[in-house]
Design an enzyme around this catalytic site. Structure first.
Site, PDB file in Angstrom:
ATOM      1  N   LYS A 125     -11.350  -4.953  -1.682  1.00 23.12           N
ATOM      2  CA  LYS A 125     -10.464  -3.965  -1.057  1.00 23.12           C
ATOM      3  C   LYS A 125     -10.688  -2.586  -1.669  1.00 23.12           C
ATOM      4  CE  LYS A 125      -6.139  -5.113  -1.381  1.00 23.12           C
ATOM      5  NZ  LYS A 125      -4.681  -5.324  -1.258  1.00 23.12           N
ATOM      6  N   LYS A 128      -5.004  -6.990 -11.345  1.00 22.49           N
ATOM      7  CA  LYS A 128      -3.695  -7.341 -10.777  1.00 22.49           C
ATOM      8  C   LYS A 128      -2.854  -7.933 -11.884  1.00 22.49           C
ATOM      9  CE  LYS A 128      -1.617  -7.411  -6.749  1.00 22.49           C
ATOM     10  NZ  LYS A 128      -1.881  -6.624  -5.525  1.00 22.49           N
ATOM     11  N   GLY A 141       2.738  -0.938  -7.753  1.00 24.02           N
ATOM     12  CA  GLY A 141       3.680  -1.953  -7.303  1.00 24.02           C
ATOM     13  C   GLY A 141       3.017  -3.041  -6.482  1.00 24.02           C
ATOM     14  N   ASP A 142       3.773  -4.061  -6.176  1.00 24.51           N
ATOM     15  CA  ASP A 142       3.403  -5.116  -5.231  1.00 24.51           C
ATOM     16  C   ASP A 142       4.751  -5.751  -4.863  1.00 24.51           C
ATOM     17  OD1 ASP A 142       0.770  -6.550  -4.210  1.00 24.51           O
ATOM     18  OD2 ASP A 142       2.161  -8.161  -4.649  1.00 24.51           O
ATOM     19  N   ASN A 179       8.576  -3.334   1.630  1.00 21.75           N
ATOM     20  CA  ASN A 179       7.927  -2.022   1.738  1.00 21.75           C
ATOM     21  C   ASN A 179       6.820  -1.984   2.795  1.00 21.75           C
ATOM     22  OD1 ASN A 179       5.229  -0.597   0.538  1.00 21.75           O
ATOM     23  ND2 ASN A 179       6.997   0.762   0.435  1.00 21.75           N
TER      24      ASN A 179
HETATM   25  N1  GLU Z   1      -0.383  -3.986  -4.591  1.00 26.78           N
HETATM   26  C1  GLU Z   1      -1.078  -3.169  -3.643  1.00 26.78           C
HETATM   27  C2  GLU Z   1      -2.274  -3.926  -3.103  1.00 26.78           C
HETATM   28  O1  GLU Z   1      -2.199  -5.110  -2.907  1.00 26.78           O
HETATM   29  C3  GLU Z   1      -1.365  -1.775  -4.158  1.00 26.78           C
HETATM   30  C4  GLU Z   1      -2.183  -1.668  -5.408  1.00 26.78           C
HETATM   31  C5  GLU Z   1      -2.275  -0.244  -5.981  1.00 26.78           C
HETATM   32  O2  GLU Z   1      -1.811   0.700  -5.350  1.00 26.78           O
HETATM   33  O3  GLU Z   1      -2.854  -0.153  -7.051  1.00 26.78           O
HETATM   34  O4  GLU Z   1      -3.306  -3.375  -2.809  1.00 26.78           O
END
Ligand code: GLU
Length: 458
Positions: free
Chosen positions: A126, A138, A177-178, A253
């Site tokens: 990603k 992560k 965040g997540d 969100n």
């Molecule tokens: N948690 C989000 C994702 O799955 C954002 C990660 C971020 O902004 O570092 O991509």
């Protein structure tokens, strides 16, 4: 057309890929979601490895599947009654070939090492797809914020960072965040980090508040981006979002801002969900009310239905039973199984854009592909969040702040480019530009693999 789960043809695997997959399973027993994520990527790589034997020789796959560093730590904290709790904290620093480790933190009772490794692995491809020079990581904890007081959440976040801070840094590892980690939690973590290191190091966290070095459009970015990706996919078939009916799962969100952008672009979102059930609102979900219920009151979706006469709250079945033209699964991994996919296909769904990380099971994805449904995998479709995090890092490094319009238009452009890059790679290597699963995996993989080759055996 009726598609049965038994019709699904798996992608053929080369001996090399089969060996690597076997080793991943052996070395991380019980981590099913991690295995699933690895298999989804590796199963697409056959044609790339054939053209690039140097990747096989340099053992890129083996290195890619092994995190550079993996942290597990104790997070002790005291609740409002004086009782002591012990949670477990995680940070998996997966790959830094393209930039510092970058990725969110998830606080949820289901979080374990396998979950974080799956999410970290997804983040590699990603983040590479965003083209923003960010590596992948992560983290998170099995801590559960709902039902906890503000003071308890603050103490937990402070304890979490008191251990994690030594591994972070704007050039090293940058969380965000997540699920269940938003600006409130990030604020407490940023405050504690700043206090410990005695530096206002703005770029160490993203998703910060606008008033304290955050970026415009970061809050909205993941949901908005998933809708932009959907728009791009539909455009390849000469269609647009105007007049369509959508189902969005989740109500956090990502879901909220996917609904907001879908409405802006002329699609009516008629249903969304939370873990207790789902609401159907034929007039279209009222985003202002949804924000009030979920973001301000932090209440259950049931409260939305109670305040809205046109809405019905349903606790049986699934939000994916609701007939619609397009679907944005924005809740969590493996929420959409093959039986849901079969129902959606029967209802004539045109396209699926994953706002969450791996919300569709492998069998569901295969069914969508067999039925000719446009399918945007999370690594590409939900990359707008982390891409905007990279924009936040740029602003922090330059000690500046861009306008909302400028940031939002950069996000839109990045999503367009991710879509084009994904299709190009799908066309080149999978001989099918609509194979977004292969295109996203390969499009990310080649960038990371080339950087790893250039940087030697590290
Ligand atoms: N948690 C989000 C994702 O799955 C954002 C990660 C971020 O902004 O570092 O991509």
């Amino acid at each position: 057309m009726t598609v049965l789960a038994t019709d699904i043809r798996p992608r053929p695997l080369s001996d090399h890929v089969t060996t690597v997959l076997r080793s991943v399973r052996h070395r991380s027993p019980g981590e099913e979601v991690f295995h699933q994520a690895v298999e989804e990527v590796l199963s697409t790589l056959g044609p790339v490895l054939e053209r690039h034997p140097e990747y096989v020789e340099a053992r890129i796959l083996e290195r890619l599947c092994e995190p550079e560093r993996q942290l597990m730590f104790r997070v002790p904290w005291v609740d409002d009654t004086g009782q002591i709790h012990v949670n477990r904290g995680y940070r998996v620093e997966f790959n830094s070939a393209l930039g510092p480790f970058k990725g969110g933190l998830r606080f949820h009772p289901t979080v374990d090492l396998g979950t974080i490794r799956f999410l970290g692995f997804e983040q590699i491809f990603k983040n590479a797809l965003t083209g923003q020079g960010i590596g992948a990581g992560k983290g998170g904890s099995d801590f559960d914020p709902p039902g906890r007081s503000e003071a308890e959440i603050m103490r937990f976040c402070q304890s979490f960072v008191t251990e994690l801070y030594r591994h972070l840094g704007e050039h090293t590892d940058i969380p965000a965040g997540d699920i269940r980690v938003g600006v409130r939690e990030l604020g407490y973590m940023f405050g504690q980090y700043k206090r410990i290191v005695n530096r206002f190091e703005a770029g160490v966290l993203t998703g910060k508040g606008i008033g304290w070095a955050g970026s415009h459009a970061r809050t909205e970015a993941t949901g908005y981006g998933a809708v932009f990706f959907l728009r791009e996919m539909l455009a390849t078939r000469g269609k647009n979002l105007d007049g369509l009916r959508a189902v969005v799962s989740g109500s956090g969100n990502v879901a909220i801002y996917a609904i907001e952008k879908a409405h802006e672009l002329g699609t009516t979102v008629i249903a969304c969900s939370d873990s207790g059930g789902y609401v159907v609102d034929e007039n279209g979900i009222d985003v202002a009310l949804l924000k009030d219920v979920k973001e301000v009151r932090r209440a259950r979706l049931f409260e939305y239905a109670a305040a809205r006469p046109s809405a019905t709250y349903v606790t049986e079945g699934s939000v994916f039973d609701v007939a619609c033209d397009v679907v944005l699964p924005c809740a969590t991994q493996n929420e959409l199984g093959h039986e849901h996919a079969a129902t959606l296909i029967r209802h004539g769904v045109l396209a699926v854009s994953e706002g969450a990380n791996m919300p569709c099971t492998a069998r569901a994805v295969a069914l969508f592909r067999e039925a000719g449904v446009l399918f945007g995998p999370g690594k590409a479709a939900n990359a707008g969040g982390v891409a905007t995090s990279a924009l936040e890092m740029q602003q922090n490094a330059a000690r500046t702040s861009w306008s909302r319009a400028e940031t939002a238009s950069r996000l839109e452009e990045i999503m367009r480019e991710i879509h084009a890059h994904t299709r190009r790679n799908a066309a080149t290597y999978a001989e099918d530009p609509d194979d977004y699963v292969a295109g996203a995996a390969i499009g990310g993989f080649v960038r990371v693999a080339d950087a790893m080759l250039a940087q030697g055996v590290v």
